[in-house]
Motif scaffolding. Structure first.
Motif, PDB file in Angstrom:
ATOM      1  N   GLN A 111      46.015  38.558  35.370  1.00 50.34           N
ATOM      2  CA  GLN A 111      44.644  38.888  34.980  1.00 50.34           C
ATOM      3  C   GLN A 111      43.849  39.434  36.170  1.00 50.34           C
ATOM      4  O   GLN A 111      43.060  40.374  36.023  1.00 50.34           O
ATOM      5  N   TYR A 112      44.088  38.864  37.344  1.00 54.51           N
ATOM      6  CA  TYR A 112      43.322  39.243  38.518  1.00 54.51           C
ATOM      7  C   TYR A 112      44.026  40.257  39.417  1.00 54.51           C
ATOM      8  O   TYR A 112      43.368  41.044  40.102  1.00 54.51           O
ATOM      9  N   PHE A 113      45.352  40.238  39.448  1.00 53.62           N
ATOM     10  CA  PHE A 113      46.044  41.010  40.479  1.00 53.62           C
ATOM     11  C   PHE A 113      46.985  42.088  39.950  1.00 53.62           C
ATOM     12  O   PHE A 113      47.519  42.859  40.755  1.00 53.62           O
ATOM     13  N   LYS A 114      47.174  42.168  38.650  1.00 48.53           N
ATOM     14  CA  LYS A 114      48.009  43.255  38.112  1.00 48.53           C
ATOM     15  C   LYS A 114      47.126  44.494  37.913  1.00 48.53           C
ATOM     16  O   LYS A 114      46.754  44.869  36.801  1.00 48.53           O
ATOM     17  N   ARG A 115      46.794  45.119  39.047  1.00 48.88           N
ATOM     18  CA  ARG A 115      45.906  46.281  39.059  1.00 48.88           C
ATOM     19  C   ARG A 115      46.421  47.251  40.107  1.00 48.88           C
ATOM     20  O   ARG A 115      47.082  46.857  41.071  1.00 48.88           O
ATOM     21  N   PRO A 116      46.108  48.530  39.955  1.00 49.95           N
ATOM     22  CA  PRO A 116      46.679  49.516  40.888  1.00 49.95           C
ATOM     23  C   PRO A 116      46.161  49.416  42.314  1.00 49.95           C
ATOM     24  O   PRO A 116      46.863  49.776  43.253  1.00 49.95           O
ATOM     25  N   GLY A 120      37.830  46.817  44.936  1.00 59.01           N
ATOM     26  CA  GLY A 120      36.973  47.833  44.332  1.00 59.01           C
ATOM     27  C   GLY A 120      36.695  47.610  42.866  1.00 59.01           C
ATOM     28  O   GLY A 120      36.288  48.548  42.166  1.00 59.01           O
ATOM     29  N   TYR A 121      36.872  46.376  42.388  1.00 61.23           N
ATOM     30  CA  TYR A 121      36.656  46.072  40.979  1.00 61.23           C
ATOM     31  C   TYR A 121      35.378  45.257  40.795  1.00 61.23           C
ATOM     32  O   TYR A 121      34.931  44.553  41.715  1.00 61.23           O
ATOM     33  N   TYR A 122      34.815  45.334  39.597  1.00 59.23           N
ATOM     34  CA  TYR A 122      33.544  44.664  39.324  1.00 59.23           C
ATOM     35  C   TYR A 122      33.642  43.152  39.499  1.00 59.23           C
ATOM     36  O   TYR A 122      32.649  42.477  39.793  1.00 59.23           O
ATOM     37  N   ASP A 123      34.842  42.599  39.333  1.00 56.66           N
ATOM     38  CA  ASP A 123      35.015  41.149  39.398  1.00 56.66           C
ATOM     39  C   ASP A 123      35.716  40.704  40.682  1.00 56.66           C
ATOM     40  O   ASP A 123      36.358  39.651  40.711  1.00 56.66           O
ATOM     41  N   ASP A 124      35.577  41.473  41.760  1.00 54.11           N
ATOM     42  CA  ASP A 124      36.226  41.081  43.020  1.00 54.11           C
ATOM     43  C   ASP A 124      35.782  39.697  43.484  1.00 54.11           C
ATOM     44  O   ASP A 124      36.588  38.937  44.045  1.00 54.11           O
ATOM     45  N   GLY A 125      34.531  39.342  43.280  1.00 55.96           N
ATOM     46  CA  GLY A 125      34.067  38.010  43.661  1.00 55.96           C
ATOM     47  C   GLY A 125      34.848  36.920  42.958  1.00 55.96           C
ATOM     48  O   GLY A 125      35.280  35.942  43.582  1.00 55.96           O
ATOM     49  N   GLU A 126      35.037  37.086  41.657  1.00 55.91           N
ATOM     50  CA  GLU A 126      35.801  36.101  40.883  1.00 55.91           C
ATOM     51  C   GLU A 126      37.266  36.109  41.281  1.00 55.91           C
ATOM     52  O   GLU A 126      37.900  35.047  41.396  1.00 55.91           O
ATOM     53  N   ARG A 127      37.830  37.295  41.505  1.00 56.91           N
ATOM     54  CA  ARG A 127      39.247  37.407  41.862  1.00 56.91           C
ATOM     55  C   ARG A 127      39.558  36.631  43.136  1.00 56.91           C
ATOM     56  O   ARG A 127      40.543  35.885  43.211  1.00 56.91           O
ATOM     57  N   PHE A 128      38.709  36.809  44.152  1.00 58.97           N
ATOM     58  CA  PHE A 128      39.027  36.170  45.430  1.00 58.97           C
ATOM     59  C   PHE A 128      38.510  34.743  45.525  1.00 58.97           C
ATOM     60  O   PHE A 128      39.024  33.959  46.330  1.00 58.97           O
ATOM     61  N   ALA A 129      37.547  34.375  44.688  1.00 57.37           N
ATOM     62  CA  ALA A 129      37.221  32.950  44.549  1.00 57.37           C
ATOM     63  C   ALA A 129      38.418  32.217  43.951  1.00 57.37           C
ATOM     64  O   ALA A 129      38.787  31.120  44.405  1.00 57.37           O
TER      65      ALA A 129
END
Length: 497
Positions: A111-116, A120-129
């Protein structure tokens, strides 16, 4: 006879080797797995240097799609858990591999890391939290319990905060010491106050006591600096510069408050990767003892980029992101005067449109003397490091910089502004005592930059033997990660007591 053997001959016990430390290195990118900037180079080299010194070292980072694509068949699945982030309960897979004496852990959540891309994503705060919470909650499942957790930049800045928060309830976490390294303080991880509970899963006390609050926002780097046991910057000069508003991007008061635990450790260079004697990406190899191959590299660079093939005309190289803090406005201001000197110039880089367009214009107006390669190409960059005679870095700010060290390693004499790691690595040429390894200027001023470029060109054309000695001092310098690892080991020992 060295001091150890003297002691032993006298009947005294040999000096004890320092006990190995257990270090978990937390990063959002690392070579060779994934890279967007200098952090990846550091994370790909420092842990190996620490391991080579006898420490037990592991690195943990997200399992991005590009990592899975390139290394998936080499990864071992260990287990999965569910990570709590505020009201969420989220899948977390743990993979591992062994490489160069280091254990590499990868945190999996598609959900958080299967991206190219990495960022640079809108939810970077949530991803790295999520990533930071996963690091803390995976600790019991790793191969060792770390004594030190070493975090890097805003993407892992919540790890020291979560350790403090959880440590109130979990006694085992209280003995872990933390380090936060600031690679570029411009990137701080700033979010609105409303994200504290819903996004980061922290209570209002973290704002009320000022740990995370800064200018009306949540500031993750501030929180990490206050919670960590040590704060490091990537060069000694940058560590001191961060105490001033010009460099600190609003955090100068926080840096000053942390001055008793602030250290500046210069980044190193992969001396095996950047070795002109073994580098097969360049036209001809060479060494400090035999520079004849560098002349062939210069000729090939001129041929490749459409410059006049003039062996006695100095080539000034730049390999840079085209952004304002790299000092490109000085180049713009002084460019026509620069082109009045007997030089050629090569630039490799991409970035802001205004700079790209300027260098395209410059190439059109000075054919055969100026070439702008707009884009980033590793092979072309190495051709510049090997084929240029001078290397220009007029940065307004430069936390550490690797390009000047690569240039010196390849016998290309740097011309730099005295800031950050540039000041720490490039010593100005002094003709009266034949010392230094480059040319420097202090004021952020186009005329000052042009003056030292003129001095460098004059030395190249007027005293080739002195110029060669300058090259050799740069080529034989110690830029290795071993030196940096020793400094970090001293910091770890100090915070562990």
């Amino acid at each position: 006879m060295d001091s150890l053997s003297v002691n032993e001959a006298a009947g005294f016990p040999a000096a004890a080797e320092p006990a190995p430390r257990r270090i978990l290195y937390v990063t959002s990118e690392a070579v060779p797995f994934c890279k967007t900037g200098g952090l990846a180079d550091v994370a790909g080299s420092l842990p190996q240097a620490l391991a080579a010194a006898g420490n037990q070292v592991a690195v943990i980072l997200p399992l991005y799609q590009k990592v899975k694509d390139a290394f998936g068949d080499k990864l071992e699945f260990m287990k999965y858990i569910y990570v709590r982030l505020a009201w969420r309960s989220l899948y977390c897979g743990l993979f591992r591999m062994e490489k160069d004496g280091v254990t590499w852990y990868f945190v999996d959540n598609e959900q958080y890391f299967k991206r190219p891309e990495l960022y640079g994503y809108y939810d970077d705060g949530e991803r790295f939290a999520y990533f930071c919470r996963a690091v803390v909650e995976l600790l019991p499942h790793l191969d060792f319990w770390p004594q030190v957790i070493h975090c890097n930049d805003w993407q892992s800045a919540l790890v020291p905060v979560y350790l403090k928060d959880d440590g109130v309830r979990e006694e085992g976490l209280q003995g872990i010491r933390t380090v936060i390294t600031v690679h570029n303080i411009e990137y701080q991880g700033r979010y609105g106050k409303e994200t504290l509970g819903d996004l980061f899963g922290l209570n209002a006390g973290w704002l009320r006591d000022g740990t995370l609050e800064m200018d009306g926002d949540i500031n993750l780097i501030k929180g990490a600096m206050l919670c960590a046991d040590a704060v490091t910057a990537v060069s000694p000069t940058y560590a001191q510069e961060l105490k001033f508003a010009y460099f600190a991007h609003g955090l100068e008061s926080i840096v000053s408050n942390c001055s008793d635990k602030l250290y500046g450790v210069l980044n190193g260079l992969d001396m095996e990767r950047y070795n002109p004697e073994e580098d097969r990406t360049i036209a001809a190899t060479y060494s400090a003892e035999d520079l004849s191959g560098k002349a062939r590299d210069k000729s090939e660079l001129q041929r490749l980029l459409g410059l006049r093939e003039e062996a006695d005309t100095p080539v000034i190289g730049m390999v840079s992101r085209l952004v304002s803090h790299k000092g490109l406005d000085l180049v713009q201001q002084s460019f026509q005067a620069l082109m009045e000197l007997p030089v050629q110039m090569v630039l490799v880089g991409k970035g802001d449109y205004k700079y790209e367009e300027f260098f395209r214009w410059a190439q059109q107006h000075y054919p055969g003397r100026m070439c702008a390669y707009i884009g980033y190409n590793e092979a072309m960059s190495m051709n510049v490091y090997a084929g240029a005679d001078l290397f220009l870095m007029p940065s307004r700010s430069e936390p550490c910089g690797l390009s000047q060290m690569i240039a010196m390693r390849y016998g290309t004499v740097p011309i730099v502004r005295e800031t950050g790691g540039l000041k720490d690595t490039v010593q100005p040429y002094e003709a009266w005592r034949d010392s230094g390894n480059g040319f420097t200027f202090a004021n952020y001023d186009g005329a000052d930059m042009l003056s030292v470029i003129s001095q460098a060109v004059e030395l190249y054309r007027g005293d080739r033997e002195a110029f060669r000695r300058l090259q050799l001092r740069g080529m034989t310098g110690d830029y290795s990660w071993r030196r940096s690892a020793e400094e970090y080991r001293r910091i770890y020992d100090k915070i562990l007591g």
